[in-house]
Design an enzyme around this catalytic site. Structure first.
Site, PDB file in Angstrom:
ATOM      1  N   HIS A   7       6.934  14.383  -2.663  1.00 27.46           N
ATOM      2  CA  HIS A   7       8.054  14.822  -1.817  1.00 27.46           C
ATOM      3  C   HIS A   7       8.060  14.144  -0.455  1.00 27.46           C
ATOM      4  O   HIS A   7       9.005  14.308   0.314  1.00 27.46           O
ATOM      5  CB  HIS A   7       8.026  16.341  -1.664  1.00 27.46           C
ATOM      6  CG  HIS A   7       8.420  17.047  -2.918  1.00 27.46           C
ATOM      7  ND1 HIS A   7       9.672  17.544  -3.144  1.00 27.46           N
ATOM      8  CD2 HIS A   7       7.725  17.281  -4.054  1.00 27.46           C
ATOM      9  CE1 HIS A   7       9.742  18.076  -4.344  1.00 27.46           C
ATOM     10  NE2 HIS A   7       8.565  17.938  -4.925  1.00 27.46           N
ATOM     11  N   ASP A  33      10.513  10.988   7.055  1.00 28.69           N
ATOM     12  CA  ASP A  33      10.738  12.145   6.200  1.00 28.69           C
ATOM     13  C   ASP A  33      10.970  11.653   4.779  1.00 28.69           C
ATOM     14  O   ASP A  33      11.716  10.690   4.580  1.00 28.69           O
ATOM     15  CB  ASP A  33      11.977  12.913   6.687  1.00 28.69           C
ATOM     16  CG  ASP A  33      11.798  14.415   6.590  1.00 28.69           C
ATOM     17  OD1 ASP A  33      11.083  14.866   5.683  1.00 28.69           O
ATOM     18  OD2 ASP A  33      12.363  15.121   7.437  1.00 28.69           O
TER      19      ASP A  33
HETATM   20  C1  GDG Z   1       9.407  18.231   2.093  1.00 30.63           C
HETATM   21  C2  GDG Z   1       9.563  16.812   2.661  1.00 30.63           C
HETATM   22  C3  GDG Z   1      11.738  16.631   1.445  1.00 30.63           C
HETATM   23  C4  GDG Z   1      14.015  25.153   7.692  1.00 30.63           C
HETATM   24  N1  GDG Z   1      13.927  26.114   8.650  1.00 30.63           N
HETATM   25  C5  GDG Z   1      14.256  27.276   8.039  1.00 30.63           C
HETATM   26  C6  GDG Z   1      14.532  27.013   6.693  1.00 30.63           C
HETATM   27  N2  GDG Z   1      14.379  25.715   6.521  1.00 30.63           N
HETATM   28  C7  GDG Z   1      14.641  25.056   5.233  1.00 30.63           C
HETATM   29  C8  GDG Z   1      15.746  24.029   5.353  1.00 30.63           C
HETATM   30  C9  GDG Z   1      15.449  23.139   4.164  1.00 30.63           C
HETATM   31  C10 GDG Z   1      13.931  23.217   4.100  1.00 30.63           C
HETATM   32  O1  GDG Z   1      13.510  24.374   4.812  1.00 30.63           O
HETATM   33  C11 GDG Z   1      13.266  22.013   4.766  1.00 30.63           C
HETATM   34  O2  GDG Z   1      13.368  20.951   3.895  1.00 30.63           O
HETATM   35  P1  GDG Z   1      13.179  19.464   4.395  1.00 30.63           P
HETATM   36  O3  GDG Z   1      13.580  18.585   3.277  1.00 30.63           O
HETATM   37  O4  GDG Z   1      14.005  19.264   5.609  1.00 30.63           O
HETATM   38  O5  GDG Z   1      11.661  19.316   4.832  1.00 30.63           O
HETATM   39  P2  GDG Z   1      10.154  19.724   4.325  1.00 30.63           P
HETATM   40  O6  GDG Z   1       9.940  21.182   4.367  1.00 30.63           O
HETATM   41  O7  GDG Z   1       9.241  18.918   5.178  1.00 30.63           O
HETATM   42  O8  GDG Z   1      10.097  19.259   2.809  1.00 30.63           O
HETATM   43  C12 GDG Z   1      11.045  16.472   2.795  1.00 30.63           C
HETATM   44  C13 GDG Z   1      11.438  17.999   0.844  1.00 30.63           C
HETATM   45  O9  GDG Z   1      10.024  18.244   0.775  1.00 30.63           O
HETATM   46  C14 GDG Z   1      11.986  18.109  -0.580  1.00 30.63           C
HETATM   47  O10 GDG Z   1      11.505  17.057  -1.370  1.00 30.63           O
HETATM   48  O11 GDG Z   1      13.141  16.524   1.640  1.00 30.63           O
HETATM   49  O12 GDG Z   1      11.189  15.126   3.226  1.00 30.63           O
HETATM   50  O13 GDG Z   1       8.898  16.692   3.909  1.00 30.63           O
HETATM   51  O14 GDG Z   1      15.965  23.671   2.985  1.00 30.63           O
HETATM   52  O15 GDG Z   1      16.987  24.683   5.317  1.00 30.63           O
HETATM   53  N3  GDG Z   1      14.887  27.955   5.802  1.00 30.63           N
HETATM   54  C15 GDG Z   1      14.986  29.231   6.264  1.00 30.63           C
HETATM   55  N4  GDG Z   1      14.731  29.551   7.561  1.00 30.63           N
HETATM   56  C16 GDG Z   1      14.383  28.612   8.491  1.00 30.63           C
HETATM   57  O16 GDG Z   1      14.189  28.920   9.666  1.00 30.63           O
HETATM   58  N5  GDG Z   1      15.362  30.194   5.409  1.00 30.63           N
END
Ligand code: GDG
Length: 463
Positions: A155, A362
């Site tokens: 990821h 990312d």
């Molecule tokens: C890894 C990789 C890759 C965030 N704050 C809150 C919240 N979130 C949710 C967002 C989004 C998720 O968390 C974050 O996803 P990301 O993709 O931005 O980042 P990572 O957690 O680092 O994920 C990344 C991912 O895996 C999937 O393969 O895209 O590059 O690092 O959905 O909305 N959700 C809630 N409250 C928050 O305060 N409910």
């Protein structure tokens, strides 16, 4: 149809309450057809973990979890996975801490997980392993004579050989990745980096995107993750009419909103982003009192000192900007380190005129896709996106910036705030089409098609 077995470090147990930040669980929800088994760590640290998993059933899915000792947690999770692999694979060599005993602990936990998982496997199961915590899992399963098809999805980014070779155990990790039948990445850049590493450090010969190692074939695929776009659109429309969105809108008193939503992590580029907002107010004073920036940065992994330092730095930058530019009836930056509910976030994205997604690196970044999905097509906001997020490969109609340059981010926010409706609509239309095509469902289908097309392993001696 073969049973699907998902393996990830943390299992999102249906009994757990409250919003949690993190992309993996949300994206995999689509692969959870009835009959699926999801295996991984319970999140509990205990003195003596059981050898077999604890099973919980919900909605036709079986959750199989194992516990960890405190020492395992320190070495496997805090030490090697998050202290060495996470910074290295995000191109942050200076933050990498390698200790051989952590790596030994990482391998031992993978061995113990493999032994526990093997007790619940059926011969025809398709096993899909997720992320950097579990790289050696397939190798350990093969040592236990598990012959099932096993796939791995990373990821986070992957680095080229000049960076990977800094890690003393890099060749062993690559051996671990080469024990899978399918290895998946978000972008072609990461896949190419992996294939180059395999070529240079394992000495394999490439056949396009595959190679043979220890007698079995490894297929490296590109499979960008997405979101459940339709559901997210519905959530955003509904939430934008809800009480919290109304409170937010009322508090803005007609001012524009720029929004950032991230796990509080040094890969997300938060200091630069907040500095950029201060620069915007300094360089383009016409925006003072006309725009507020809302940053939601849910805390995660607080047992690592780098994260505590990051929090202190952000407190300082936010305090600085607010101290300098606030008026008695306007605060430029609103900063929340609690997680908000997913639906509340969807509504906030829809209200925001600018979505600022500027990670230094990312794997993909799902927030960028969520922001696009949440917009009102008739009057959409503008996405400002880091060129070093995997999402930038797909979302080319965003305003793409170099996240290391706060001035460039400030210019992009300025441009976004002034952008005419026609241009906003045209950009959003193109982005929306992509976010509707490249969904979480498609991500799961593509990966599982590749995995299902592989042959089960002959009995082999594994290294
Ligand atoms: C890894 C990789 C890759 C965030 N704050 C809150 C919240 N979130 C949710 C967002 C989004 C998720 O968390 C974050 O996803 P990301 O993709 O931005 O980042 P990572 O957690 O680092 O994920 C990344 C991912 O895996 C999937 O393969 O895209 O590059 O690092 O959905 O909305 N959700 C809630 N409250 C928050 O305060 N409910």
């Amino acid at each position: 149809m073969a049973r699907l077995v998902i393996v990830s470090n943390r299992v999102p147990l249906p009994t757990e309450r409250g919003p949690r930040a993190g992309g993996l669980a949300v994206a995999l929800a689509d692969a959870l057809r009835p009959g699926t088994l999801w295996f991984g760590w319970s999140g509990k640290r205990v003195e003596t973990p059981a050898e077999t998993p604890e099973l919980v059933q919900a909605d036709g899915v079986t959750y199989a979890t194992v516990d960890m000792t405190e020492a395992e947690y320190r070495a496997f999770y805090v030490g090697f996975a998050n202290g060495a692999l996470w910074p290295l694979l995000h191109f942050r060599l200076g933050l990498m801490t390698y200790r051989r005993e952590d790596y030994v602990g990482y391998c031992a936990v993978n061995r113990r997980f493999a032994a526990a998982l093997a007790t619940v496997l059926q011969p025809d199961d398709l096993i899909w392993v997720h992320d950097y915590h579990l790289i050696p899992l397939a190798q350990e399963l093969r040592r236990l004579s598990v012959r099932n098809r096993i796939g791995f999805f990373l990821h986070i980014p992957f680095v080229p050989p000049v960076m990977l070779e800094v890690l003393p155990c890099a060749p062993e990790l690559l051996e671990g990745m080469a024990a899978y039948d399918v290895v998946g990445f978000h972008t072609d850049g990461y896949r190419r980096a992996f294939l180059q590493c395999a070529q240079q450090m394992l000495g394999v010969e490439l056949d396009r995107d595959s190679f043979v190692h220890n007698g079995s074939t490894v297929h490296a695929i590109v499979d960008p993750i997405g979101i459940d776009t339709e559901a997210f659109v519905k959530d955003a429309v509904r939430a934008a009419r809800g009480a919290e969105a109304r409170r937010l809108r009322d508090s803005l008193e007609g001012r524009a909103l720029a929004v950032g939503v991230d796990r509080l992590d040094y890969s997300k580029g938060l200091p630069n982003r907040l500095i950029a907002f201060g620069r915007l107010l300094a360089e383009y004073p016409e925006h003072r009192r006309k725009v507020s920036f809302l940053q939601v940065a849910a805390r995660s992994r607080e047992d690592n000192t780098d994260y505590l330092q990051l929090r202190r730095e952000l407190d300082r930058i936010v305090g600085d900007t607010n101290g300098r530019y606030s008026e008695f009836d306007w605060t430029p930056v609103r900063y929340i380190t609690r997680a908000l509910s997913r639906r509340t976030l969807a509504g906030f994205y829809r209200i925001a005129r600018v979505g600022v997604v500027t990670p230094l690196r990312d794997g993909m970044n799902l927030v960028a896709k969520e922001y696009v999905a949440a917009q009102n097509p008739a009057d959409p906001g503008v996405l400002v996106l880091s060129r070093f997020a995997g999402a930038a490969d797909e979302l080319t109609e965003a305003l793409i910036v170099n996240p290391f340059d706060p001035d460039e981010i400030a210019e992009a926010i300025h441009r976004a705030l002034l952008m005419e409706l026609d241009e906003r609509r045209a950009r959003h239309q193109a982005l929306q089409d992509k976010v509707h095509q490249s969904t979480a469902r498609r991500f799961c289908e593509v990966f599982l098609q590749h995995l299902a097309a592989c042959k089960t392993q002959p009995m082999l001696e594994c290294a």
